[in-house]
Design a protein around this motif. Structure first.
Motif, mmCIF file in Angstrom:
data_model
loop_
_atom_site.group_PDB
_atom_site.id
_atom_site.type_symbol
_atom_site.label_atom_id
_atom_site.label_comp_id
_atom_site.label_asym_id
_atom_site.label_seq_id
_atom_site.Cartn_x
_atom_site.Cartn_y
_atom_site.Cartn_z
ATOM 1 N N THR A 1 1.156 4.428 9.045
ATOM 2 C CA THR A 1 2.291 3.585 9.386
ATOM 3 C C THR A 1 2.348 2.522 8.306
ATOM 4 O O THR A 1 1.691 1.488 8.392
ATOM 5 N N ILE A 2 3.099 2.829 7.261
ATOM 6 C CA ILE A 2 3.243 1.941 6.114
ATOM 7 C C ILE A 2 4.730 1.785 5.851
ATOM 8 O O ILE A 2 5.435 2.780 5.655
ATOM 9 N N SER A 3 5.220 0.548 5.846
ATOM 10 C CA SER A 3 6.638 0.341 5.560
ATOM 11 C C SER A 3 6.890 0.570 4.076
ATOM 12 O O SER A 3 5.994 0.436 3.245
ATOM 13 N N GLN A 4 8.136 0.918 3.764
ATOM 14 C CA GLN A 4 8.502 1.192 2.379
ATOM 15 C C GLN A 4 9.190 -0.009 1.763
ATOM 16 O O GLN A 4 10.066 -0.608 2.387
ATOM 17 N N PRO A 5 8.839 -0.371 0.528
ATOM 18 C CA PRO A 5 9.555 -1.437 -0.156
ATOM 19 C C PRO A 5 10.989 -1.000 -0.473
ATOM 20 O O PRO A 5 11.276 0.191 -0.603
ATOM 21 N N ALA A 6 11.864 -1.959 -0.616
ATOM 22 C CA ALA A 6 13.278 -1.666 -0.863
ATOM 23 C C ALA A 6 13.476 -0.865 -2.141
ATOM 24 O O ALA A 6 14.354 0.011 -2.199
ATOM 25 N N GLN B 1 11.495 1.415 -3.483
ATOM 26 C CA GLN B 1 11.161 2.825 -3.258
ATOM 27 C C GLN B 1 12.246 3.527 -2.456
ATOM 28 O O GLN B 1 12.577 4.680 -2.727
ATOM 29 N N VAL B 2 12.820 2.833 -1.483
ATOM 30 C CA VAL B 2 13.921 3.406 -0.705
ATOM 31 C C VAL B 2 15.100 3.671 -1.626
ATOM 32 O O VAL B 2 15.722 4.743 -1.578
ATOM 33 N N GLY B 3 15.419 2.714 -2.489
ATOM 34 C CA GLY B 3 16.529 2.880 -3.435
ATOM 35 C C GLY B 3 16.311 4.044 -4.383
ATOM 36 O O GLY B 3 17.236 4.825 -4.656
ATOM 37 N N HIS B 4 15.099 4.188 -4.909
ATOM 38 C CA HIS B 4 14.801 5.303 -5.821
ATOM 39 C C HIS B 4 14.964 6.646 -5.115
ATOM 40 O O HIS B 4 15.522 7.581 -5.669
ATOM 41 N N ARG B 5 14.479 6.715 -3.874
ATOM 42 C CA ARG B 5 14.583 7.962 -3.124
ATOM 43 C C ARG B 5 16.043 8.306 -2.850
ATOM 44 O O ARG B 5 16.472 9.440 -3.031
ATOM 45 N N LEU B 6 16.835 7.317 -2.442
ATOM 46 C CA LEU B 6 18.245 7.554 -2.151
ATOM 47 C C LEU B 6 19.030 7.908 -3.412
ATOM 48 O O LEU B 6 19.954 8.730 -3.376
ATOM 49 N N ARG B 7 18.686 7.314 -4.528
ATOM 50 C CA ARG B 7 19.370 7.594 -5.784
ATOM 51 C C ARG B 7 19.163 9.043 -6.218
ATOM 52 O O ARG B 7 20.025 9.644 -6.841
ATOM 53 N N ARG B 8 18.012 9.614 -5.871
ATOM 54 C CA ARG B 8 17.726 11.003 -6.248
ATOM 55 C C ARG B 8 18.438 12.009 -5.349
ATOM 56 O O ARG B 8 18.420 13.196 -5.615
ATOM 57 N N GLY B 9 19.026 11.521 -4.278
ATOM 58 C CA GLY B 9 19.766 12.411 -3.376
ATOM 59 C C GLY B 9 18.836 13.328 -2.615
ATOM 60 O O GLY B 9 17.775 12.913 -2.142
ATOM 61 N N SER B 10 19.224 14.588 -2.507
ATOM 62 C CA SER B 10 18.408 15.543 -1.741
ATOM 63 C C SER B 10 17.066 15.810 -2.429
ATOM 64 O O SER B 10 16.109 16.217 -1.772
ATOM 65 N N ALA B 11 16.966 15.570 -3.729
ATOM 66 C CA ALA B 11 15.694 15.752 -4.442
ATOM 67 C C ALA B 11 14.713 14.631 -4.124
ATOM 68 O O ALA B 11 13.522 14.746 -4.407
ATOM 69 N N GLY B 12 15.208 13.548 -3.540
ATOM 70 C CA GLY B 12 14.348 12.418 -3.212
ATOM 71 C C GLY B 12 13.448 12.667 -2.021
ATOM 72 O O GLY B 12 12.470 11.965 -1.813
ATOM 73 N N TYR C 1 0.808 -1.221 0.000
ATOM 74 C CA TYR C 1 0.000 0.000 0.000
ATOM 75 C C TYR C 1 0.840 1.269 0.000
ATOM 76 O O TYR C 1 0.309 2.363 0.066
ATOM 77 N N SER C 2 2.156 1.133 -0.077
ATOM 78 C CA SER C 2 3.042 2.292 -0.072
ATOM 79 C C SER C 2 3.157 2.843 -1.488
ATOM 80 O O SER C 2 4.020 2.447 -2.268
ATOM 81 N N SER C 3 2.280 3.759 -1.833
ATOM 82 C CA SER C 3 2.344 4.415 -3.136
ATOM 83 C C SER C 3 2.099 5.904 -2.937
ATOM 84 O O SER C 3 1.533 6.332 -1.932
ATOM 85 N N ARG C 4 2.537 6.684 -3.892
ATOM 86 C CA ARG C 4 2.330 8.140 -3.797
ATOM 87 C C ARG C 4 0.849 8.479 -3.709
ATOM 88 O O ARG C 4 0.446 9.352 -2.952
ATOM 89 N N ARG C 5 0.060 7.776 -4.498
ATOM 90 C CA ARG C 5 -1.381 8.056 -4.529
ATOM 91 C C ARG C 5 -2.006 7.812 -3.157
ATOM 92 O O ARG C 5 -2.749 8.650 -2.645
#
Length: 132
Positions: free
Chosen positions: A56-61, A63-74, A39-43
């Motif tokens: 309280t929704i955990s994040q899939p790996a 999504q965490v990777g995508h956010r970290l790859r974007r750096g401060s823009a994530g 259920y962890s989606s932007r929508r």
């Protein structure tokens, strides 16, 4: 039968009606939503944020990777409390009880109305068992 559960989250939450003791309208906004990684989606997160519902929704790996790859823009990671998340087992047990009703477990019903009715019948059966 082919539609995922996560896209249905807003529609399900719109149907929530919890009666209040005494006169008055039922409560339609839960104070918190506990959900798994599916259920962890932007929508879903923006919908819940817009209604003022804590999550309280955990994040899939991924999504965490995508956010970290974007750096401060994530952006910041969403808040997550493992102690609150542990309470999700109540919902999982409820779903397990409903799956004792074979129609719910196998999803034989082709129409949403019929599936919703079989879930209600399963809830009534559980309620009656607890009374006896």
């Amino acid at each position: 039968g082919q539609v995922g559960d996560a896209p249905q989250m807003p529609e399900v939450l719109d149907r929530v009606r919890v009666p209040t003791p005494g006169p008055g309208r039922p409560c339609t906004t839960p104070s918190r939503v506990l959900a798994d990684k599916a259920y962890s989606s932007r929508r879903n997160r923006s919908y819940l944020r817009g209604r003022g519902i804590a999550t309280t929704i955990s994040q899939p790996a991924d999504q965490v990777g995508h956010r970290l790859r974007r750096g401060s823009a994530g952006g910041r990671p969403p808040a997550f409390d493992p102690e609150i998340y542990a309470r999700r087992n109540v919902v999982e047990r409820c779903i397990g009880f409903l799956k004792h009703n074979r129609g719910c477990a196998m999803r034989f019903d082709k129409l949403v109305v019929q599936f919703y009715a079989s879930v209600q019948v399963g809830c009534i059966r559980q309620w009656l068992r607890r009374l006896s």
